[in-house]
Design a protein around this motif. Structure first.
Motif, PDB file in Angstrom:
ATOM      1  N   SER A 180       4.457  -2.703   5.054  1.00 38.69           N
ATOM      2  CA  SER A 180       5.294  -2.011   4.200  1.00 38.69           C
ATOM      3  C   SER A 180       6.846  -2.070   4.855  1.00 38.69           C
ATOM      4  O   SER A 180       7.689  -1.980   4.389  1.00 38.69           O
ATOM      5  CB  SER A 180       4.917  -0.569   4.012  1.00 38.69           C
ATOM      6  N   ILE A 181       6.666  -1.829   6.132  1.00 38.01           N
ATOM      7  CA  ILE A 181       7.804  -1.778   7.001  1.00 38.01           C
ATOM      8  C   ILE A 181       8.468  -3.004   7.177  1.00 38.01           C
ATOM      9  O   ILE A 181       9.767  -3.132   6.978  1.00 38.01           O
ATOM     10  CB  ILE A 181       7.888  -1.176   8.356  1.00 38.01           C
ATOM     11  N   ARG A 182       7.811  -3.938   7.213  1.00 38.16           N
ATOM     12  CA  ARG A 182       8.154  -5.341   7.454  1.00 38.16           C
ATOM     13  C   ARG A 182       8.935  -6.017   6.164  1.00 38.16           C
ATOM     14  O   ARG A 182      10.015  -6.356   6.112  1.00 38.16           O
ATOM     15  CB  ARG A 182       7.018  -6.545   7.780  1.00 38.16           C
ATOM     16  N   LEU A 183       8.569  -5.637   5.040  1.00 36.83           N
ATOM     17  CA  LEU A 183       8.987  -6.023   3.867  1.00 36.83           C
ATOM     18  C   LEU A 183      10.303  -5.198   3.383  1.00 36.83           C
ATOM     19  O   LEU A 183      11.375  -5.548   2.956  1.00 36.83           O
ATOM     20  CB  LEU A 183       7.859  -5.914   2.850  1.00 36.83           C
ATOM     21  N   LEU A 184       9.990  -4.067   3.863  1.00 30.56           N
ATOM     22  CA  LEU A 184      11.396  -3.156   3.449  1.00 30.56           C
ATOM     23  C   LEU A 184      12.465  -3.328   4.196  1.00 30.56           C
ATOM     24  O   LEU A 184      13.505  -3.424   3.791  1.00 30.56           O
ATOM     25  CB  LEU A 184      11.061  -1.633   3.626  1.00 30.56           C
ATOM     26  N   ILE A 219       5.265   0.262  -2.724  1.00 34.62           N
ATOM     27  CA  ILE A 219       5.020   1.677  -3.177  1.00 34.62           C
ATOM     28  C   ILE A 219       3.790   2.088  -3.308  1.00 34.62           C
ATOM     29  O   ILE A 219       3.054   3.050  -3.057  1.00 34.62           O
ATOM     30  CB  ILE A 219       5.991   2.125  -4.244  1.00 34.62           C
ATOM     31  N   VAL A 220       3.074   1.044  -4.062  1.00 30.00           N
ATOM     32  CA  VAL A 220       1.654   1.377  -4.413  1.00 30.00           C
ATOM     33  C   VAL A 220       0.671   1.151  -3.319  1.00 30.00           C
ATOM     34  O   VAL A 220      -0.293   1.964  -2.955  1.00 30.00           O
ATOM     35  CB  VAL A 220       0.919   0.125  -5.282  1.00 30.00           C
ATOM     36  N   LEU A 221       0.829   0.177  -2.379  1.00 34.29           N
ATOM     37  CA  LEU A 221       0.279   0.448  -1.076  1.00 34.29           C
ATOM     38  C   LEU A 221       0.431   1.418  -0.262  1.00 34.29           C
ATOM     39  O   LEU A 221      -0.368   2.267   0.285  1.00 34.29           O
ATOM     40  CB  LEU A 221       0.746  -0.890  -0.230  1.00 34.29           C
ATOM     41  N   PHE A 222       1.628   1.974  -0.170  1.00 38.70           N
ATOM     42  CA  PHE A 222       1.964   3.193   0.454  1.00 38.70           C
ATOM     43  C   PHE A 222       1.244   4.412  -0.149  1.00 38.70           C
ATOM     44  O   PHE A 222       0.739   5.262   0.641  1.00 38.70           O
ATOM     45  CB  PHE A 222       3.291   3.766   0.610  1.00 38.70           C
ATOM     46  N   ILE A 223       1.188   4.589  -1.395  1.00 37.13           N
ATOM     47  CA  ILE A 223       0.335   5.734  -2.166  1.00 37.13           C
ATOM     48  C   ILE A 223      -0.930   5.805  -1.747  1.00 37.13           C
ATOM     49  O   ILE A 223      -1.613   6.858  -1.410  1.00 37.13           O
ATOM     50  CB  ILE A 223       0.776   5.422  -3.634  1.00 37.13           C
TER      51      ILE A 223
END
Length: 290
Positions: free
Chosen positions: A43-47, A196-200
């Motif tokens: 998530s951090i990598r893509l963001l 976002i889905v992954l984070f949830i």
């Protein structure tokens, strides 16, 4: 193809392959020490890649603003963003259980087979020199990684195969890119709904340290965002087989980086395997040039 274009292609290709090697090292460092969990790393990598593109596109080029069609959406955007996300998450989860050598062998073997298979379906013939080059380069990769190859964990191997197929498809899509920076930026931006889905679904099990977050940012902003943009630029003049075989050099580059920056020792195995991989790549390049 003029001499200037040839030089540009190999400059872009070299930078991209170095970025790929750096990406692998950063990911392994973060996950090996459990400085971050794989979902948070992805998530951090893509963001951070998206943030890097926002910064890049904010500055004019040659005194003119970028003529960018950001947030444009099509079936190709969906496929490219989807394969980019699948590669990133599969790669991260695979390295929880796979050692470096086994993971690299599975990943680049799968990428190569995927891209050559797509090329074959599209009518790109496999010349005898291509076959010989692939055999020699892949043999050199196996020779380099053999001491660290172990019986793979099945779930880790499956994650890495999925990542390899996704990256192979993502690379093939890049060959049609007329605007590498724009297309790569859009690809990263459209992964955000998936992030976002992954984070949830994974926020309750998140484990993030300062070191892990820093490595993920380096991986996303520099080795991924910049590296993938340059790779898309290089793909304009590379065939499927060339692009597939060239990526076999990434583990060798990573090993050489270990010698230069981590002060690991130079071994006969590293020198011989490097010659085999580079020699195999040279056969494919010379055949394409002819």
């Amino acid at each position: 193809m003029g001499l200037k274009q040839i030089n540009s292609t190999w400059l872009y290709t070299s930078v991209a392959l170095i970025a790929f090697a750096a990406n692998s090292i950063l990911c392994r460092l973060a996950l090996k020490d459990e400085a971050i969990d794989p979902s948070s790393f992805t998530s951090i990598r893509l963001l951070s890649g998206v943030v890097m593109f926002i910064v890049l596109l904010a500055f004019p080029r040659n005194g003119k603003k970028h003529n960018m069609q950001l947030l444009s959406f099509s079936g190709k955007n969906f496929l490219a963003a989807g394969t980019l996300f699948i590669y990133a998450i599969g790669f991260s989860y695979a390295y929880i259980t796979l050692d470096t050598g086994t993971g690299a062998l599975i990943l680049f073997g799968t990428v190569q087979l995927t891209m050559i298979g797509i090329g074959f379906i599209r009518g790109e013939k496999l010349h005898v020199f291509d076959g010989a080059g692939i055999f020699i380069a892949f043999g050199g990769l196996i020779y380099l990684l053999y001491p660290t190859i172990s019986t793979p964990n099945m779930s880790g191997a499956l994650y890495m195969v999925i990542a390899g197929v996704a990256w192979g498809v993502y690379t093939v899509l890049g060959r049609a890119s007329a605007a590498p920076l724009t297309d790569t930026a859009n690809n990263f931006i459209w992964t955000m709904p998936l992030v976002i889905v992954l984070f949830i679904f994974t926020v309750t099990s998140a484990n993030i340290t300062v070191k892990g977050a820093f490595l993920a940012v380096l991986s996303g902003a520099f080795a991924s965002a910049l590296g993938y943009s340059v790779w898309y630029k290089a793909l304009n003049t590379l065939g499927n087989i060339q692009a597939a075989v060239l990526q076999l050099s990434v583990p060798v580059i990573a090993a050489i980086g270990g010698v230069l920056f981590v002060f690991e020792s130079i071994t006969i195995r590293l020198m011989l395997s490097s010659l085999m991989v580079l020699g195999g790549i040279l056969l494919v390049i010379l055949r394409k040039s002819r």
